[in-house]
Scaffold this motif. Sequence first.
Motif, PDB file in Angstrom:
ATOM      1  N   ILE A   2       0.682  -1.158   0.160  1.00 51.09           N
ATOM      2  CA  ILE A   2       0.248   0.229   0.179  1.00 51.09           C
ATOM      3  C   ILE A   2       0.940   1.081  -0.042  1.00 51.09           C
ATOM      4  CG2 ILE A   2      -1.492   1.371   1.904  1.00 51.09           C
ATOM      5  CD1 ILE A   2      -2.789  -1.216   2.306  1.00 51.09           C
ATOM      6  N   ILE A   3       0.718   2.190  -0.844  1.00 51.07           N
ATOM      7  CA  ILE A   3       1.123   3.136  -1.040  1.00 51.07           C
ATOM      8  C   ILE A   3      -0.071   4.204  -0.364  1.00 51.07           C
ATOM      9  CG2 ILE A   3       2.214   5.196  -2.545  1.00 51.07           C
ATOM     10  CD1 ILE A   3       3.478   2.787  -2.231  1.00 51.07           C
ATOM     11  N   ARG A   4       0.555   4.573   0.800  1.00 51.68           N
ATOM     12  CA  ARG A   4      -0.581   5.440   1.720  1.00 51.68           C
ATOM     13  C   ARG A   4      -1.248   7.064   0.963  1.00 51.68           C
ATOM     14  NH1 ARG A   4       3.969   4.563   5.443  1.00 51.68           N
ATOM     15  NH2 ARG A   4       4.243   6.322   6.106  1.00 51.68           N
ATOM     16  N   SER A   5      -2.003   7.710   1.420  1.00 56.03           N
ATOM     17  CA  SER A   5      -1.927   9.019   1.264  1.00 56.03           C
ATOM     18  C   SER A   5      -1.646   9.595  -0.158  1.00 56.03           C
ATOM     19  CB  SER A   5      -1.228   9.864   2.522  1.00 56.03           C
ATOM     20  OG  SER A   5      -1.600   9.199   3.681  1.00 56.03           O
ATOM     21  N   ARG A   6      -2.534   9.070  -1.060  1.00 54.97           N
ATOM     22  CA  ARG A   6      -2.818   9.351  -2.195  1.00 54.97           C
ATOM     23  C   ARG A   6      -4.221   9.612  -2.848  1.00 54.97           C
ATOM     24  NH1 ARG A   6       1.899   9.569  -1.704  1.00 54.97           N
ATOM     25  NH2 ARG A   6       3.910   8.488  -2.494  1.00 54.97           N
ATOM     26  N   THR A   7      -4.004  11.065  -3.348  1.00 54.46           N
ATOM     27  CA  THR A   7      -5.621  11.536  -3.154  1.00 54.46           C
ATOM     28  C   THR A   7      -5.749  11.523  -4.716  1.00 54.46           C
ATOM     29  OG1 THR A   7      -4.614  14.200  -3.594  1.00 54.46           O
ATOM     30  CG2 THR A   7      -5.496  13.593  -1.516  1.00 54.46           C
ATOM     31  N   SER A   8      -6.937  11.215  -5.170  1.00 51.44           N
ATOM     32  CA  SER A   8      -7.433  11.815  -6.143  1.00 51.44           C
ATOM     33  C   SER A   8      -9.036  12.558  -7.129  1.00 51.44           C
ATOM     34  CB  SER A   8      -7.416   9.791  -7.215  1.00 51.44           C
ATOM     35  OG  SER A   8      -8.202   9.993  -7.987  1.00 51.44           O
ATOM     36  N   GLU A   9      -8.355  13.329  -7.550  1.00 50.78           N
ATOM     37  CA  GLU A   9      -9.689  14.174  -7.809  1.00 50.78           C
ATOM     38  C   GLU A   9     -10.867  14.479  -6.054  1.00 50.78           C
ATOM     39  OE1 GLU A   9     -12.625  11.779  -9.757  1.00 50.78           O
ATOM     40  OE2 GLU A   9     -11.515  11.982 -11.752  1.00 50.78           O
ATOM     41  N   GLY A  10      -9.397  15.512  -5.577  1.00 53.46           N
ATOM     42  CA  GLY A  10      -9.872  15.102  -4.232  1.00 53.46           C
ATOM     43  C   GLY A  10     -10.037  14.001  -3.266  1.00 53.46           C
ATOM     44  N   ARG A  11     -10.004  13.664  -3.372  1.00 56.24           N
ATOM     45  CA  ARG A  11     -10.879  12.185  -2.821  1.00 56.24           C
ATOM     46  C   ARG A  11      -8.911  10.850  -1.912  1.00 56.24           C
ATOM     47  NH1 ARG A  11     -13.885   8.102  -5.920  1.00 56.24           N
ATOM     48  NH2 ARG A  11     -14.783   7.852  -3.701  1.00 56.24           N
ATOM     49  N   PRO A  12      -9.540  11.097  -0.541  1.00 55.45           N
ATOM     50  CA  PRO A  12      -8.253  10.492  -0.095  1.00 55.45           C
ATOM     51  C   PRO A  12      -8.942   9.269  -0.315  1.00 55.45           C
ATOM     52  CG  PRO A  12     -10.048  10.816   1.436  1.00 55.45           C
ATOM     53  CD  PRO A  12     -10.714  11.423   0.377  1.00 55.45           C
ATOM     54  N   GLY A  13      -6.691   8.447  -0.450  1.00 53.90           N
ATOM     55  CA  GLY A  13      -6.856   6.929  -0.854  1.00 53.90           C
ATOM     56  C   GLY A  13      -5.507   6.839  -1.027  1.00 53.90           C
ATOM     57  N   ILE A  14      -4.831   5.701  -1.444  1.00 50.23           N
ATOM     58  CA  ILE A  14      -3.690   4.704  -1.782  1.00 50.23           C
ATOM     59  C   ILE A  14      -4.174   4.177  -3.109  1.00 50.23           C
ATOM     60  CG2 ILE A  14      -4.583   4.222   1.056  1.00 50.23           C
ATOM     61  CD1 ILE A  14      -4.766   1.175  -0.134  1.00 50.23           C
ATOM     62  N   GLU A  15      -3.007   4.104  -3.257  1.00 50.09           N
ATOM     63  CA  GLU A  15      -2.235   3.820  -4.209  1.00 50.09           C
ATOM     64  C   GLU A  15      -2.112   2.065  -4.177  1.00 50.09           C
ATOM     65  OE1 GLU A  15      -0.884   6.920  -7.396  1.00 50.09           O
ATOM     66  OE2 GLU A  15       0.977   6.211  -6.474  1.00 50.09           O
ATOM     67  N   VAL A  16      -1.952   1.256  -5.324  1.00 53.18           N
ATOM     68  CA  VAL A  16      -1.457  -0.110  -5.410  1.00 53.18           C
ATOM     69  C   VAL A  16      -0.554  -0.820  -5.945  1.00 53.18           C
ATOM     70  CG1 VAL A  16      -3.100  -2.312  -5.238  1.00 53.18           C
ATOM     71  CG2 VAL A  16      -4.367  -0.653  -4.695  1.00 53.18           C
ATOM     72  N   LEU A  17      -0.080  -1.189  -4.811  1.00 51.20           N
ATOM     73  CA  LEU A  17       2.138  -1.875  -5.730  1.00 51.20           C
ATOM     74  C   LEU A  17       1.924  -2.846  -5.695  1.00 51.20           C
ATOM     75  CD1 LEU A  17       4.235  -0.414  -7.222  1.00 51.20           C
ATOM     76  CD2 LEU A  17       5.016  -0.573  -4.798  1.00 51.20           C
ATOM     77  N   THR A  18       1.806  -4.247  -6.604  1.00 57.12           N
ATOM     78  CA  THR A  18       1.455  -5.489  -6.700  1.00 57.12           C
ATOM     79  C   THR A  18       2.957  -6.042  -7.727  1.00 57.12           C
ATOM     80  OG1 THR A  18      -0.812  -5.158  -6.150  1.00 57.12           O
ATOM     81  CG2 THR A  18      -0.135  -7.090  -6.894  1.00 57.12           C
ATOM     82  N   PRO A  19       3.074  -7.167  -6.724  1.00 54.42           N
ATOM     83  CA  PRO A  19       4.208  -7.952  -7.600  1.00 54.42           C
ATOM     84  C   PRO A  19       3.880  -8.751  -8.669  1.00 54.42           C
ATOM     85  CG  PRO A  19       4.101  -8.208  -4.854  1.00 54.42           C
ATOM     86  CD  PRO A  19       2.918  -7.267  -5.532  1.00 54.42           C
ATOM     87  N   LEU A  20       4.469  -8.609  -9.824  1.00 53.79           N
ATOM     88  CA  LEU A  20       4.199  -9.347 -10.904  1.00 53.79           C
ATOM     89  C   LEU A  20       5.379 -10.436 -11.056  1.00 53.79           C
ATOM     90  CD1 LEU A  20       2.288 -10.012 -13.643  1.00 53.79           C
ATOM     91  CD2 LEU A  20       3.844  -8.028 -15.171  1.00 53.79           C
ATOM     92  N   LEU A  21       5.589 -11.554 -11.337  1.00 50.42           N
ATOM     93  CA  LEU A  21       5.933 -12.345 -10.686  1.00 50.42           C
ATOM     94  C   LEU A  21       6.255 -13.110 -12.384  1.00 50.42           C
ATOM     95  CD1 LEU A  21       5.013 -14.892  -8.549  1.00 50.42           C
ATOM     96  CD2 LEU A  21       6.399 -13.437  -8.263  1.00 50.42           C
ATOM     97  N   LEU A  22       7.830 -12.539 -13.019  1.00 45.80           N
ATOM     98  CA  LEU A  22       7.846 -13.056 -13.907  1.00 45.80           C
ATOM     99  C   LEU A  22       9.192 -14.776 -14.439  1.00 45.80           C
ATOM    100  CD1 LEU A  22       9.792 -10.104 -15.011  1.00 45.80           C
ATOM    101  CD2 LEU A  22       7.281  -9.724 -14.759  1.00 45.80           C
ATOM    102  N   GLY A  23       8.737 -15.178 -15.377  1.00 48.95           N
ATOM    103  CA  GLY A  23       9.540 -16.057 -15.359  1.00 48.95           C
ATOM    104  C   GLY A  23       8.443 -17.405 -15.578  1.00 48.95           C
ATOM    105  N   GLU A  24       9.260 -18.751 -15.811  1.00 48.80           N
ATOM    106  CA  GLU A  24       8.648 -20.100 -14.698  1.00 48.80           C
ATOM    107  C   GLU A  24       9.423 -19.631 -13.307  1.00 48.80           C
ATOM    108  OE1 GLU A  24      10.395 -22.691 -17.344  1.00 48.80           O
ATOM    109  OE2 GLU A  24       8.904 -22.081 -18.931  1.00 48.80           O
ATOM    110  N   THR A  25      10.244 -19.387 -12.908  1.00 52.67           N
ATOM    111  CA  THR A  25      10.380 -20.027 -11.701  1.00 52.67           C
ATOM    112  C   THR A  25       9.457 -19.038  -9.845  1.00 52.67           C
ATOM    113  OG1 THR A  25      12.437 -18.678 -11.999  1.00 52.67           O
ATOM    114  CG2 THR A  25      12.793 -20.714 -12.565  1.00 52.67           C
ATOM    115  N   GLY A  26       8.929 -17.887 -11.027  1.00 54.60           N
ATOM    116  CA  GLY A  26       8.677 -16.624  -9.695  1.00 54.60           C
ATOM    117  C   GLY A  26       9.047 -16.223  -9.456  1.00 54.60           C
ATOM    118  N   ARG A  27      10.405 -16.121  -9.505  1.00 55.71           N
ATOM    119  CA  ARG A  27      11.773 -16.224  -8.387  1.00 55.71           C
ATOM    120  C   ARG A  27      12.277 -14.355  -8.363  1.00 55.71           C
ATOM    121  NH1 ARG A  27      10.095 -18.382  -4.627  1.00 55.71           N
ATOM    122  NH2 ARG A  27      12.800 -16.865  -3.519  1.00 55.71           N
ATOM    123  N   TYR A  28      11.222 -13.596 -10.140  1.00 64.01           N
ATOM    124  CA  TYR A  28      12.132 -12.610  -9.895  1.00 64.01           C
ATOM    125  C   TYR A  28      10.512 -11.588 -10.501  1.00 64.01           C
ATOM    126  CZ  TYR A  28      15.048  -8.825 -12.132  1.00 64.01           C
ATOM    127  OH  TYR A  28      15.566  -7.470 -12.433  1.00 64.01           O
TER     128      TYR A  28
END
Length: 267
Positions: free
Chosen positions: A96-122
């Motif tokens: 969670i990236i906290r304290s992010r506003t959008s059009e004057g509304r309080p909220g968060i930004e969502v940061l999600t890991p995207l696993l690459l490759g077959e092993t999923g270790r990156y």
Amino acid sequence: MVLLKFFESRGFALALNRKILLCTIALGLSGLFVCLGFWQLTRRAENLAGAQTRLERFAQPPFEWGDGQSLPADTTGILGRKARLSGRWDFEREVIIRSRTSEGRPGIEVLTPLLLGETGRYAVMVLRGWLPAPDGLRANLTSAWPADLEAAEFHVVQVEGVLISSRDGRGGPLIHVPVANKEHIALGGLDLAQIRKHLDYKVSNFVLRASDPEPGTSALKPARTIETGGGLNLSYALQWFSFAIITLAGTIILLRKERAHEQSKVL
């Protein structure tokens, strides 16, 4: 009579020294304000040059990656470029990236890991979008997850976006937020150094800001766009120049009032 003249001359010298001191302070402060104004103009020019570079990179064809082996370690020359990545989402380790506003509304930004490759270790951290949160912290993350979460963990998706940078140390205090019986970390900014401490796989040196939220995640709003202007530096520069003018003008007015007062005493 001699004593009277002595005290009059003494008072004149003190008044003269006071005026000199006042002028020196006013000139020093004005000079400082002018220097700060020009510093802000320099920052504006740097921001405009950086924005132009990002726009030029953005116009280039997108990178395409599906594994961690082909990702460059040094991303300085590709920040601002479009990219198309293939991988699997790891929603359980979402940040969670906290304290992010959008059009004057309080909220968060969502940061999600995207696993690459077959092993999923990156993984590449993807800034998927914005969610409303009245306190700027506790948002309903599950509203941005697929309906079948278990199946989504094995489903390969293709994500398009723009490469953005992370600066270590700007994450601020780390907060643990419980969501769906799982603790997620919340930071004040994109700080991969802190994120790496809580993940058991290798994380890329850059972040992908997704162009559009994933289908089926209507609760997500697009994250912030690329800054293409000079920011607020021009306004700050004008403020500093105004302070310099106000300081000089105020000092001149004060000296004139004192002079008029002294002349009225003589008369």
